[in-house]
Structures are given as C-alpha cells and as structure tokens.
Design an enzyme around this catalytic site. Structure first.
Site, mmCIF file in Angstrom:
data_model
loop_
_atom_site.group_PDB
_atom_site.id
_atom_site.type_symbol
_atom_site.label_atom_id
_atom_site.label_comp_id
_atom_site.label_asym_id
_atom_site.label_seq_id
_atom_site.Cartn_x
_atom_site.Cartn_y
_atom_site.Cartn_z
ATOM 1 C CG ASP A 95 -2.079 0.925 1.117
ATOM 2 O OD1 ASP A 95 -2.328 1.438 0.013
ATOM 3 O OD2 ASP A 95 -2.743 1.162 2.146
ATOM 4 C CG LEU A 143 9.782 -17.163 -2.614
ATOM 5 C CD1 LEU A 143 9.332 -17.162 -1.161
ATOM 6 C CD2 LEU A 143 10.368 -15.806 -2.992
ATOM 7 C CG HIS A 171 0.251 1.926 -9.346
ATOM 8 N ND1 HIS A 171 -0.068 1.523 -8.064
ATOM 9 C CD2 HIS A 171 -0.784 2.701 -9.762
ATOM 10 C CE1 HIS A 171 -1.257 2.013 -7.730
ATOM 11 N NE2 HIS A 171 -1.699 2.737 -8.738
#
Length: 264
Positions: free
Chosen positions: A37, A148, A54
């Site tokens: 955020d 991962l 972004h």
C-alpha cells in the site's frame, strides 16, 4: 551455496547481508503475506501521476522477492489487485493490469534462475487476456521450481473467495461428492484459493493503514501482524528485515499458553 545468487545481493551492502544472516539464526516465517500500500501517496508526494508510484512499487516487489528467497521463506503472497480495485479510474486500472505483464516479462529469467515458483490466486475472468497470458506463461515456466513460491493475489477478495468455497461445497454435497458431516476446517481450506499453501505466519501492511482490506480473512486467523508507515515504493530490504525481526520477538500461542506458563 549458489554463488551467482548470493553475488547478486552484494550491492545491498555488507551490513544488510550480515543482518540477514543474523535473522536466519532465529525462526523464519514460512509464509509472509504483504498488503502493498502507498504507491499513490508516494507519487503524490513527488508531484507525479499515480501510475509512477505503481511502477516504482514494481521494483520493490523484485527487491523483497529476492530478500525473501535469500532468507529461506517458503511462500511470499503479495496483494497486487483486489476485487474492489476495479472502482479506481479506468486509466489507472488499465495500467495496473499491465504491470504483471511488465514485471514478469522483465524478471521471469531471473525468477527461473533463482528457483522461484510463480503462482496466482484470484478470479481470472475479469483480468485482460494479455495479463492472463503473461501470468500463465510465468506459472508454466516456473512450475518445476521448488524454491520460494511467489503468490500474486490478483483480482482477489477474501469474501468472494469464501463465498465461492461455500457454493462449491454445497454443490459437492448436493452431487454426493462430499458428505456434509465430513466438513472440517481442514476440508474447508481445500476449497479456498490458498489450498496447498499453509496459512501466513506474518502479514505486513505498508503505508500506515491498519486494516485487512478484505485480504485472506480466513487464513489470517492466527497470523502475526506488522504495520509500518513506510510507503510501499520506499519499503526496502532493511524494512523487510525489521518486520521479520519483530515477528521473531512474538510468542505464537494459537489460543493456548506459553510453555513456561503451562508448566506452572
């Protein structure tokens, strides 16, 4: 040790690497979820369009993915786009739908070399075809990796996820595939979009907001939360390590008592 992989972290600085090695000597969360955020506010502070935030945030995804992989974290789930984000301005939504394609086309070779496995949870129906193709390509080309798991929550909403699970369970009961008496929490989990993944050990939310925003409501029942005022584009390896260190100070009791209390 993969020397090529570790060499790529040299630019972080010896202090960060040493700190990471120290963090690894204590309990590492196996599944970390992040609500990314603050991209828009980062851009606004710099008098830039929101899309610039972004784009900068995309670079942070790369840094945190690499650090998580180095620490030995098994799953990193990133809240990339919620079912409510469609309410944002059309141009912003279109840009956000291009970001996964840009990120994966740029960094897919690196993800493959680092043994990262790409996954996605969310509803693909509304996602543009060009975005779906990029995601499907990354999932396919990293399917055999066993390092991962980089799990993108894209067009994801937890209430929608839970409602879909309930409807599918009702359908299976109606069709005789499942007996309603067999329904347990473990069985219910298999109907969620996170089936096959353990619940998050740690949730991190950036930018100072202190809420879950319809993210993994079922799965976060006993997760440790770390909230930070740092905006996502500014969230770096040091901030991530600080969150892990905070997690390591916590005592996870799952509703029970600490072992020393139990022995009294």
């Amino acid at each position: 040790m993969n020397l090529k992989r570790w060499k790529s972290f040299d630019k972080e600085g010896r202090g960060t690497i040493a700190r990471g090695e120290k963090v690894k000597t204590a309990a590492i969360p196996e599944h970390v979820a992040i609500i990314m955020d603050g991209n828009g506010r980062w851009a606004k502070k710099r008098h830039l369009p929101r899309v610039a935030g972004h784009h900068e945030g995309m670079k942070t995804v790369r840094k945190i993915t690499r650090t998580a992989n180095r620490l030995g974290i098994k799953v990193l789930t990133l809240y990339a786009f919620s079912t409510e984000n469609w309410k944002r301005p059309k141009l912003e939504v279109e840009y956000l739908m291009k970001l996964p394609e840009e990120f994966l086309s740029t960094y897919l070779p690196e993800l493959k070399a680092e043994n990262v496995k790409v996954q996605m949870m969310g509803c693909k129906e509304k996602i543009p075809l060009h975005t779906q193709r990029a995601i499907n390509k990354a999932i396919s080309e990293t399917a055999q990796n066993d390092g991962l798991i980089l799990n993108f929550a894209l067009n994801y909403g937890s209430r929608d996820e839970i409602m879909r699970a309930v409807k599918n369970i009702l359908m299976d009961v109606k069709n005789g595939i499942m007996n309603e008496n067999e329904l347990t929490e473990e069985v219910f989990h298999q109907y969620l979009m996170t089936h096959g993944l353990q619940d998050p050990d740690l949730l991190i939310r950036t930018s100072g907001e202190i809420r879950l925003s319809n993210f993994m409501l079922w799965q976060l029942a006993y997760t440790e939360f770390v909230f930070t005022d740092v905006l996502w584009p500014d969230f770096d390896e040091e901030h991530f390590l600080s969150a892990i260190e905070e997690y390591q100070k916590r005592s996870r009791r799952y509703g029970g008592l600490k072992s020393e209390e139990q022995s009294e």
